[in-house]
Write a protein that holds these residues in place. Structure first.
Motif, PDB file in Angstrom:
ATOM      1  N   ALA A   1       0.831  -1.208   0.000  1.00 52.58           N
ATOM      2  CA  ALA A   1       0.000   0.000   0.000  1.00 52.58           C
ATOM      3  C   ALA A   1       0.864   1.256   0.000  1.00 52.58           C
ATOM      4  N   ILE A   2       1.939   1.231   0.763  1.00 50.22           N
ATOM      5  CA  ILE A   2       2.822   2.412   0.808  1.00 50.22           C
ATOM      6  C   ILE A   2       3.478   2.613  -0.554  1.00 50.22           C
ATOM      7  N   ALA A   3       3.935   1.509  -1.145  1.00 48.13           N
ATOM      8  CA  ALA A   3       4.554   1.618  -2.473  1.00 48.13           C
ATOM      9  C   ALA A   3       3.548   2.162  -3.480  1.00 48.13           C
ATOM     10  N   ASP A   4       2.311   1.737  -3.362  1.00 43.83           N
ATOM     11  CA  ASP A   4       1.258   2.216  -4.249  1.00 43.83           C
ATOM     12  C   ASP A   4       1.019   3.712  -4.046  1.00 43.83           C
ATOM     13  N   ALA A   5       0.999   4.121  -2.777  1.00 40.81           N
ATOM     14  CA  ALA A   5       0.765   5.540  -2.485  1.00 40.81           C
ATOM     15  C   ALA A   5       1.851   6.397  -3.112  1.00 40.81           C
ATOM     16  N   LEU A   6       3.080   5.936  -3.000  1.00 41.67           N
ATOM     17  CA  LEU A   6       4.209   6.740  -3.466  1.00 41.67           C
ATOM     18  C   LEU A   6       4.512   6.499  -4.943  1.00 41.67           C
ATOM     19  N   GLY A   7       3.872   5.492  -5.516  1.00 38.56           N
ATOM     20  CA  GLY A   7       4.120   5.175  -6.918  1.00 38.56           C
ATOM     21  C   GLY A   7       5.566   4.812  -7.186  1.00 38.56           C
ATOM     22  N   THR A   8       6.188   4.149  -6.226  1.00 34.38           N
ATOM     23  CA  THR A   8       7.603   3.844  -6.376  1.00 34.38           C
ATOM     24  C   THR A   8       7.815   2.377  -6.730  1.00 34.38           C
ATOM     25  N   SER A   9       8.849   2.127  -7.497  1.00 34.60           N
ATOM     26  CA  SER A   9       9.175   0.733  -7.815  1.00 34.60           C
ATOM     27  C   SER A   9      10.500   0.339  -7.159  1.00 34.60           C
ATOM     28  N   VAL A  10      10.969   1.167  -6.257  1.00 30.74           N
ATOM     29  CA  VAL A  10      12.164   0.789  -5.491  1.00 30.74           C
ATOM     30  C   VAL A  10      11.869   0.985  -4.004  1.00 30.74           C
ATOM     31  N   GLY A  11      12.688   0.338  -3.177  1.00 34.45           N
ATOM     32  CA  GLY A  11      12.598   0.546  -1.736  1.00 34.45           C
ATOM     33  C   GLY A  11      11.438  -0.194  -1.099  1.00 34.45           C
ATOM     34  N   LEU A  12      11.236   0.082   0.173  1.00 38.15           N
ATOM     35  CA  LEU A  12      10.202  -0.561   0.985  1.00 38.15           C
ATOM     36  C   LEU A  12      10.386  -2.078   0.998  1.00 38.15           C
ATOM     37  N   ASN A  13      11.638  -2.491   0.938  1.00 37.25           N
ATOM     38  CA  ASN A  13      11.976  -3.906   0.974  1.00 37.25           C
ATOM     39  C   ASN A  13      12.551  -4.322   2.311  1.00 37.25           C
ATOM     40  N   THR A  14      12.782  -3.337   3.150  1.00 32.85           N
ATOM     41  CA  THR A  14      13.439  -3.612   4.421  1.00 32.85           C
ATOM     42  C   THR A  14      12.514  -3.202   5.552  1.00 32.85           C
ATOM     43  N   LEU A  15      12.241  -4.143   6.423  1.00 31.19           N
ATOM     44  CA  LEU A  15      11.394  -3.860   7.584  1.00 31.19           C
ATOM     45  C   LEU A  15      12.288  -3.472   8.762  1.00 31.19           C
ATOM     46  N   PRO A  16      11.789  -2.689   9.710  1.00 28.45           N
ATOM     47  CA  PRO A  16      10.475  -2.051   9.705  1.00 28.45           C
ATOM     48  C   PRO A  16      10.430  -0.842   8.779  1.00 28.45           C
ATOM     49  N   LEU A  17       9.217  -0.505   8.373  1.00 28.57           N
ATOM     50  CA  LEU A  17       9.020   0.606   7.446  1.00 28.57           C
ATOM     51  C   LEU A  17       8.962   1.905   8.247  1.00 28.57           C
ATOM     52  N   THR A  18      10.132   2.374   8.641  1.00 28.83           N
ATOM     53  CA  THR A  18      10.210   3.608   9.425  1.00 28.83           C
ATOM     54  C   THR A  18       9.948   4.791   8.501  1.00 28.83           C
TER      55      THR A  18
END
Lengths: 291, 773
Positions: free
Chosen positions: B742-759
């Motif tokens: 959902a966060i990737a969708d919000a930001l329209g990004t195709s990189v990142g958000l692969n490492t938890l936690p999502l600070t």
């Protein structure tokens, strides 16, 4: 998580407090609401020989106002300050700051003076006092002295309090016709800020900015005053655009806190945003407007 | 009717009244308290441990070190089959010669009070030679790496190569490769661990209060270590404030405290404090996936190629490598992908050892797979739900054999109509309805995760049901309860079959003194295996009661009926007998039935008592679930706010819908903690840097979005008589994946958000930022 052994005293008058502090000197620590000291004791990070409890000294608590000057006893609970009408109307920035201090249970015990004296760089109350230019009344057996908030907090966890002295009272001059704003970002609500910002704005009769104060917290050992930003705002009509331009003058080079979780770069990135929000909120609240 | 009713949990009343009895509420005369002195070093050789000063402190009774351990004491064994031989990595109750993580037990200090014991701990002189700490699995595998154990830092390596992965990758039209990291975090039950051991010297009997989860297994393990008879040790579970997989395993303290009690001939109690808990409890999750997912031009996923590296910490504990094992075995999830390759490695480091934490391996694998699938959809230009929907395992393909195995059992999904549940989930959420992408400068995103959660694993469960003369029913369960609501759920099943009201049914559990064998609580298994044991035993009780009434009253059994807790004959207005009357008749020595004297067993008069052990079907029961989330993201600061959350799942059959919902909502809260907040971090010296709740952040009520649980009973489990599936781990399992998407969708990004936690910082880094911009 059991504290190292210590002797415990619970005096009921200031005279007794000072007598104990004199007797034990640097071996003694005073305890106020205990929200920081108790965990430090339990972890044996603090190991005083003597703990002097201020909770039974009635003269250290209370909020009074006379001619627009507020005097707040150091042992006044954060919860009480937050619920105080006088503070809500006369020192709204303190009210806004306290909303970000911990949670109802911690505020029920935590005191204003305890938080200010603990001097955590991410704490809200020292920053608020700096924004107000408050005066700190320090008491000891030799008598009382009063210092400016800016001279009270010296460094991370370091104040100008000498052995045998305590913060007794905070004096703040209320400014009737100003708006205030407070903005902070923490990992969770109520936690220590990653960056916080506090603003005071007064407008003149033409709606131009007559006076501005902006503080940034949690980025350096002591909250930063951003006078360049304030100067850029004074004399102007405050618009979102103007604020956005002015916060570029925040001296990002004076930021120093950097760790893996919250990097220096990230703090520098979000500080102008939080500053803008605090300033915009303050502008919105000028003239008694509440948003 | 009791099964399927949303009955208020029977155990809650005592908890709400403050009448629960937790381990720190237990005390015995002459009791002393123990404190575990733990290694301050991550890696060091022990030269000597000086005790003189500590022993001289008034109030100190003993300080036990490795020199006091019995000759030939074995290490704590692993209770689960592993990939390869992990025995060189097992942990002894006290460090022998070398410490391998900060927090490893070095000595046991027993004193009048815990405070004195802690004072004494400061007087113990630890002469240790520090060694370089290994804190990163990649570094641990380097050729010149410091060795945590003589057997080497690579503890295990295994994998699968199913179908033709290389061919599929070559033929792929679309392919995505990425790395996904799941941070070390673990269970933080509200109540920490604790034990109270009492040794009856004269009788040679050992009672231990405080164990939970797998008390029979732990009892047998301790009997081996202490060279005692199994029945000479009794482990008794008090009320327990949470486990989530971590609490109740056999830890060093589970040997040390009973051992100290025997040695001192006094009751010894140890209550873990929170700081200890952080360093001592099994950590979990800590792993990295390298995922390649391939698809053809039509959007059919053709292959998963996965490398998985898991940081096991300083020792292998009772769980062995079950966490990466489950992750690897179930990685393909609900998709019919036949080409699957796994290369899994388990690596030793100088950190706290690891074990299971609610949805072990699944929270991790779901995050990696579902983030990768979103990436794939983006690359293909295909709608994300459509891509998933196209690849779901079809109902006619059930039971679905993944082709993998975990803990020496094949991974099989017994039943399910995945497309049906998927469609209902997306419809109910309004997945395909348009949504406002921007709100007050915040960006809105939508994400989902489809998953299969295995449940009901483990070999067997047992219960004994006893009906007394008053018609009261006691269920003695081999399982344990740490807050899940078993006392209610098991009672509901017996209440239904025996037609007695809930108030007359009591459930006792977690006590080796009340039933000979028990499985325990893990893998969302109690409703399934324990529940079916109760079901089976209840049916036997009913049969036994009807048979007894038939014999006693001379009525053919076919004409008798059990209802309202009584035996009825046809349409008579009065019952033939109440179930309590039957229980009385069946008591041995009962005079109502004239019996010939017997020197042997009394087969017909052994009470209205039935013991039932139910063997589990190795496939367990597969729960299909879809997590859906709407998340708001502040692109200026990286702040996030989960707006709404839905979990849709098919649990086969609900025993208590209120408990099912509670499990899901609570599980989502826990999943949000793992997604945004919780992290156990170490510095280069191997010191835990998030060792208190100041730094280790748990989710609280402010962070809790409204959660909707949508529970279906479409596909009853085919592997148990009740048709139930386990719901305990469905809640956390998909949260990181759905929220990350959902966060990737919000930001329209195709990189990142692969490492938890999502600070917030990581969220901002996903869109890149310039200072002062």
């Amino acid at each position: 998580m059991k504290p190292a052994p210590f002797d415990y005293f619970a005096p009921t008058t200031l005279e007794e407090v000072f007598e104990l502090l004199n007797r034990y000197g640097g071996d003694a620590r005073v305890i106020a609401g205990g929200q920081s000291l108790v965990p430090m004791l339990a972890l044996r990070l603090a190991r005083p020989e003597v703990v002097v409890d201020l909770n039974r000294v009635p003269s250290l608590s209370g909020i009074t106002e006379e001619d627009g000057v507020l005097r707040i006893g150091a042992m006044t609970r954060q919860a009480r300050a937050l619920a105080s009408d006088i503070i809500g109307t006369k020192l709204p920035l303190l009210h806004q700051g306290l909303l970000n201090v911990g949670h109802p249970p911690t505020r029920a015990r935590g005191t204003l003076g305890g938080s200010i004296s603990h001097a955590d760089p991410a704490a809200e109350t020292p920053m608020v006092m700096l924004a107000y230019g408050a005066k700190m009344v320090i008491a000891g057996s030799a008598g009382e002295r009063t210092v400016e908030a800016a001279e009270f907090t010296l460094d991370t966890f370091e104040t100008c309090l000498e052995d045998g002295e305590i913060l007794k009272e905070i004096i703040v001059e209320a400014s009737a016709d100003e708006g205030t704003g407070f903005s902070e970002l923490a990992r969770r609500r109520g936690d220590f800020a990653m960056v916080s910002a506090a603003a005071r704005i007064r407008l003149d009769a033409d709606g131009r900015c007559a006076e501005a104060h902006l503080m940034i917290g949690a980025v350096a050992p002591v909250p930063l005053r951003c006078d360049a930003v304030a100067d850029a705002l004074v004399g102007t009509q405050l618009t979102e655009r103007r604020i956005r331009d002015a916060v570029r003058l925040i001296d990002l080079n004076s930021f120093s806190f950097d760790n893996a979780e919250v990097s220096l770069a990230y703090r520098r990135h979000i500080a102008p945003t939080l500053a803008s929000r605090a300033l915009a909120q303050a502008v919105g609240r000028t003239g008694g407007l509440r948003t | 009717m009791a099964i399927g009713e949303p009955i208020v949990r029977v155990e809650d009343e005592r908890f709400l009244r403050g009448e629960g009895r937790f381990i720190a509420d237990y005390a015995l005369p002459r009791m002393v308290e123990a404190h575990i002195l733990r290694s301050p070093y991550a890696h060091a050789t022990i030269r000597s441990i000086g005790l003189d000063q500590a022993l001289a402190l008034p109030g100190v009774h003993a300080v036990l070190t490795c020199d006091d351990l019995p000759e030939g004491l074995p290490p704590i064994h692993c209770r689960i089959p592993t990939h390869g031989d992990l025995s060189p990595y097992l942990q002894y109750p006290l460090a022998l010669g070398k410490v391998r993580y900060v927090g490893e037990p070095v000595a046991v200090i027993v004193a009048d009070t815990r405070a004195i014991a802690e004072d004494a701990a400061e007087l113990v002189e630890l002469d240790f030679d520090p060694l370089p700490a290994v804190t990163d699995p990649a570094a641990a595998l380097a050729a010149d790496a410091e060795q945590v154990h003589e057997a080497g830092n690579l503890a295990g390596r295994w994998g699968f190569d199913l179908g033709d992965v290389s061919g599929a990758l070559e033929a792929a039209t679309f392919m995505v490769s990425d790395r996904f990291s799941i941070q070390r975090h673990t269970a933080m039950p509200m109540e920490t661990r604790g034990l109270l051991a009492y040794y009856d010297v004269g009788r040679g009997l050992l009672d231990i209060y405080g164990p939970t989860k797998v008390v029979h297994t732990n009892r047998n393990l301790l009997a081996t270590m202490l060279r005692m008879g199994e029945a000479e040790i009794r482990m008794i579970e008090p009320d327990v404030g949470g486990s989530f997989g971590a609490r109740g395993e056999f830890y060093p303290e589970d040997f040390l405290i009973p051992f100290a009690a025997i040695k001192l001939r006094r009751p010894v109690r140890w209550i873990e404090d929170r700081v200890e808990h952080f360093a001592a409890i099994n950590h979990s999750r800590d792993c990295v996936f390298d995922v390649t997912v391939a698809a053809d031009a039509d959007g059919i996923i053709t292959a998963f190629d996965v490398k998985l590296v898991t940081d096991m910490g300083g020792y292998i504990r009772t769980h062995g490598d079950v966490v990466p094992s489950h992750a690897g075995a179930s990685f393909p999830g609900p998709y019919r992908v036949r080409n699957y390759r796994l290369d899994a490695m388990t690596v030793m480091t100088n950190k706290t050892p690891t074990g299971t934490y609610r949805a072990p391996g699944m929270f991790e694998a779901n995050f990696a797979r579902e983030r990768a699938i979103d990436r794939l959809a983006q690359k293909m230009g295909m709608e994300r739900a459509e891509l998933r929907r196209k690849n779901l395992i079809l109902p006619e393909q059930m039971p679905w054999h993944v082709g993998t195995e975990s803990v020496k059992r094949p991974t099989i999904f017994d039943s399910g109509n995945f497309p049906l549940i998927f469609d209902r989930a997306t419809d109910a959420f309004g997945w395909s309805l348009p949504y406002q992408r921007e709100v007050d400068g915040w960006k809105r995103g939508r994400g989902m995760c489809a998953l299969v959660e295995p449940s009901g694993l483990g070999p067997f469960e047992g219960v004994r049901i006893e009906v007394d003369q008053h018609g009261r029913v006691q269920i003695f369960s081999g399982s344990s309860n740490q807050g899940q609501g078993h006392e209610t759920v098991l009672a509901q099943i017996a209440s239904e079959v025996l037609t007695v009201p809930m108030e007359k049914v009591r459930v006792r559990h977690g006590d080796t003194g009340i039933i000979t064998f028990g499985g325990g609580t893990y893998a969302s298994r109690t409703a399934i295996i324990g529940g079916n044991a109760v079901y089976s035993a209840s049916i036997s009780v009913r049969t036994k009661a009807l048979d007894a009434a038939s014999r006693r009253f001379g009525i053919p059994v076919e004409e008798l009926d059990l209802r309202e807790g009584a035996i009825w004959h046809g349409l008579n207005n009065e019952p033939v007998a109440k179930i309590g009357d039957i229980a009385r008749m069946l008591m041995p020595g009962n005079q109502e039935i004239l019996q010939t004297p017997s020197a042997g067993n009394i087969p017909d008069n052994d009470g209205l008592v039935v013991t039932s052990y139910v063997r589990a079907v190795s496939a367990g029961a597969a729960v299909f679930a879809v997590h859906l989330a709407d998340v708001l993201v502040d692109p200026a600061t990286g702040e996030t706010r989960v707006e709404r959350y839905m979990v849709a799942c098919d649990v086969g059959r609900q025993i208590n819908p209120m408990i099912v919902e509670g499990q899901i909502v609570g599980g989502v809260a826990q999943g949000l903690g793992g997604t945004f907040l919780e992290e156990l971090t170490y510095n280069e010296e191997g010191q835990l840097t998030t060792g208190t709740f100041t730094d280790y952040l748990m989710p609280n009520i402010y962070d809790m979005p409204p959660v909707t649980s949508l529970v279906f009973e479409e596909s009853p489990a085919t592997t148990n008589a009740l048709g139930v599936k386990g719901v305990g781990e469905v809640g956390p399992s998909g949260v990181a994946a759905a929220v990350g998407n959902a966060i990737a969708d919000a930001l329209g990004t195709s990189v990142g958000l692969n490492t938890l936690p999502l600070t917030p910082q990581r969220v901002i880094e996903a869109i890149g930022f310039e200072v002062g911009a």
